[in-house]
Every structure is written in C-alpha cells, then in structure tokens.
Design a protein around this motif. Structure first.
Motif, short mmCIF file in Angstrom:
data_model
loop_
_atom_site.label_atom_id
_atom_site.label_comp_id
_atom_site.label_asym_id
_atom_site.label_seq_id
_atom_site.Cartn_x
_atom_site.Cartn_y
_atom_site.Cartn_z
N CYS A 85 54.54 4.26 46.97
CA CYS A 85 55.95 4.87 46.79
C CYS A 85 55.64 5.91 45.88
O CYS A 85 56.56 6.77 45.22
N LEU A 92 65.60 8.39 44.78
CA LEU A 92 65.54 8.47 46.26
C LEU A 92 65.17 7.33 46.73
O LEU A 92 64.06 6.72 46.77
N ILE A 143 62.39 1.63 46.79
CA ILE A 143 62.07 2.93 46.85
C ILE A 143 60.91 2.86 48.09
O ILE A 143 60.04 1.89 47.90
N HIS A 159 59.09 12.88 43.47
CA HIS A 159 60.22 13.55 43.68
C HIS A 159 61.52 13.38 42.87
O HIS A 159 62.25 14.08 42.38
N SER A 160 61.71 11.85 42.70
CA SER A 160 62.64 11.32 41.71
C SER A 160 62.64 11.62 40.58
O SER A 160 63.62 12.24 39.67
N LEU A 218 57.93 9.71 46.66
CA LEU A 218 59.35 9.52 46.43
C LEU A 218 59.49 9.41 45.08
O LEU A 218 60.56 10.01 44.50
N VAL A 230 66.81 12.63 40.63
CA VAL A 230 67.63 11.87 41.74
C VAL A 230 67.26 10.89 42.22
O VAL A 230 66.18 11.04 42.85
N THR A 232 63.26 15.78 40.47
CA THR A 232 64.74 16.15 40.66
C THR A 232 65.67 15.27 39.87
O THR A 232 66.88 15.60 39.67
#
Length: 395
Positions: free
Chosen positions: A119, A133, A230, A125-126, A122, A131, A129
């Motif tokens: 994972c 995912l 995730i 990125h989470s 992602l 956010v 950001t």
C-alpha cells in the motif's frame, strides 16, 4: 516506459483469471536459487504460487501475462526468464518483485519489472495530500445494525497541546498528516519511538520531529457497517526500448546455406509491413491486380508495400525479408491469363507458398496478421505452389 497500476484488496490477493495462466511453464530464477548458487529452473506458474515462490496469484497472473506478451511480440522462449529480487535489492515496502529478463549479446538484461508494492504508493499520496485514498469493501458478514462487523484499528494519538506548544501555527499540518497514516507506517514509527524516543515527518516541504510526549499509538476495535481499505498495487513496468532491442536480436536470422541472406522473423502482429505486393515484372497487365490488392488490403487494415522495381523476384523477396515483411503476394502471368484470377502467397520464414484467388487473399493475410489463422492452417486450406523460389540461382 509503460506501466500498469492494478489495485487489489490486501486481504484477498487472488486473481479470478489466474487459471488462464497457471499452466504456463516459465523459467524462474528465485532469490533462494541465486543465494545458493543454483540455476534458474522451469516451473509451472501455478506450482510457483502454490509453493510460495511467487507471493500471490495476482502477481503470478501478471507475470504470466507479461510472459505471453513477450513471446507474442517475438522474443525467444529459451531467452526469457523471470528473476526475483533478492532481499538486499528489494524495496523495503515491496511484498515481492520479479524482473522479466532477456538474453542478448549483452547478457541477461532487465526488460520488465513486476512488483507487489503493497500500500506504499497510496499511503504516500494520502500523507502528502492529507486525503484518505481508500476503497469501500463489502463485508463478509451481512451488513446490518443488528449484526455489525468489528475490525482492528491502529492510529496515531496526538497530544494536541504539546504539538501546538512546540510548532504553533504548523500544528494543524502535523495533525492532518498523522490522521491519514496507514498501519504499516504507524508501526514503523512506533518502533522508532520505542528505540529512539522520536521520529520525523515531512509535509508541505517542512520537516518536524515528534517525541513520545507529542504522539503515541492507539489500538482498538471499531464497529463498521462498511469496511474501508487502502488497496495494494501490483505494478508491471515495461522498458519499451529494451523490449524492442530484444525483438531485433531474437528475430534476426540467416538463411541456411546462404550467409549473405539475412532477415527478421518478426511475428506478423509486430511486422512493420504485414505484406508485400510483388508483380513478377513491370508488365502493365499486372497493374489492375496491384491496385485491386492494395485497395482490399487497406480496407482490411493490413499495412503493405508494393515493390514493382526491376530485378528478379528472388531479389525482391530477399529485400522484403530483410525488413521483416511477413508475407508476400506475387502477381504472375497465370494471374492475368487464367480464370479464376489467382496469385501466390508466400510465408517469409518457411518460404513456402500457396495459390489462391486474388479476391480471397486480402482476408487471408488479415487473419494471418492478427493471429486468427496460422500458416499451417492456410497450407491445409489452399494448394501448395511450387514455382518462383525453387532452384533459383539469382538470389
């Protein structure tokens, strides 16, 4: 580069189409074989997954599809292997990773990587950001308020007062970052807290050090009616230039008994031209048939070229072979003078020919070029032609 990002449930890494590739026999060079000095061995893909040589069937499925693709575009079966990354070269977050390798004049070279990246992507990125995912997953238990499902949850517990006192206006950045961290990341940082009493995070281009009095790890059970996960990612990554180079090397041939006559045995789907139209001579009587064949081949989506230059038919066959043209249609005087109008179709690799009606040939070439027909099937359907290439001395 060309990549696929295939997302998968981390708790259910079973590919529904794995049975389609399970019986493939592939040369595998496992990390265990590398460290023990053993050679690569041919294994059935299904056995490799069952025995744990390959981590899971989703990764195994993509290894199988990569292998099928490489053979289809022209790599030799005995010059392709999959080498597993050893522990000292595996990315820390990867569950398993295999490289498709091609044997060339430079030795074995990596041409495709296929990794189970867990994972990691992602999650990064989470955190960047802030956010989440995540994907929603139907629960195994019936979804109802009377019988809800319970899952284990691991999360950071932030001491907002301590973080606010230390970092003031940046405190919100830190709290947002901590709120989207996944279990793997949290467990790694928990270990650092235990061993060193602190760890660092990076967000919005800033680095912050968090100590035991600022953050701890909390584990508890949570009742859910919809489960969020995730996804893990399986990432096949293709080196297009290296694959093309391997195709050239593996497809290069020399005609038996004639070292001056070389050709490329590209599979028809990747040949630059699928077909050459070759009139026996510049005779104007051949022109209507050249135009007819060219138009029909175009209508059937078949890339082709016409070679009506001077020179023997043998030399023009050889020129087409040199650039890997898969098939050749020859228009001769029987095409013009006999009914029904027929022409010959030649296979580049075997140099064997059949004779068929001009109207039929474009569709036959189309089916050969797309793999619907094999040359062996064509020979069973149409009469073998013995003529232009027999006992020629001018090639």
């Amino acid at each position: 580069m060309a990549e696929i990002e295939h997302f998968v449930d981390p708790n259910d890494k079973v590919h529904p189409k794995f049975s389609n590739v399970a019986n493939l026999e592939i040369m595998l060079f496992s990390s265990k074989a590398q460290t023990s000095g053993q050679s690569a061995q041919i294994m059935r893909l299904g056995d490799a997954v069952e025995q744990g040589v390959i981590n899971n069937s989703v990764l195994g499925y993509f290894i199988g599809r990569i292998y099928m693709y490489l053979l289809k575009v022209g790599l030799s079966k005995d010059k392709v292997r999959f080498r597993q990354h050893m522990e000292n070269e595996m990315a820390h977050y990867a569950c398993d990773c295999w490289d498709a390798e091609s044997l060339t004049s430079y030795g074995w070279i990596e041409i495709v990587g296929c990794a189970d990246r867990s994972c990691y992507d992602l999650s990064c990125h989470s955190r960047a950001t802030r956010v989440p995912l995540v994907a929603e997953k139907p629960l195994k238990e019936p979804i109802s308020f009377e019988k809800p499902s319970t899952v284990n949850v691991t999360q950071f517990e932030a001491n907002k007062a301590a973080i606010g006192k230390e970092y003031k206006k940046d405190a919100k950045l830190i709290l947002d970052y901590l709120s989207v961290c996944d279990e793997c990341y949290i467990s790694d940082r928990e270990k650092l807290l235990s061993e060193k009493g602190e760890f660092t995070i990076e967000t919005e281009g800033k680095t912050f050090t968090l100590t035991k009095d600022m953050v701890s790890v909390k584990r508890f059970q949570k009742t859910l009616h919809v489960e969020e996960i995730i996804p893990n990612v399986i990432e096949p990554s293709f080196g297009i230039g290296r694959i093309m180079y391997s195709i050239f090397e593996h497809s290069f041939r020399i005609r038996e008994g004639d070292e001056q006559r070389t050709y490329f045995s590209f599979p028809a789907p990747v040949s630059p031209y699928k077909c050459a139209i070759l009139p026996l001579s510049p005779n104007q009587e051949f022109m209507p048939f050249i135009h007819q064949l060219s138009e029909e081949l175009t209508r059937n989506g078949v890339s082709h070229k016409t070679d009506n230059s001077s020179g023997s038919i043998g030399r023009r066959y050889a020129r087409a072979d040199e650039i890997g043209v898969a098939f050749g249609i020859t228009i001769d005087f029987d095409t013009v003078n006999k009914m029904p109008h027929t022409a010959t179709l030649r296979d580049r690799d075997s140099m064997r020919q059949i004779r068929a009606e001009v109207d039929e040939l474009p569709a036959v070439v189309r089916d050969l070029a797309t793999g619907v027909l094999t040359w062996e099937e064509v020979e069973k359907k149409f009469p073998i032609f013995e003529g232009q290439e027999t006992n020629r001395k001018d090639e």
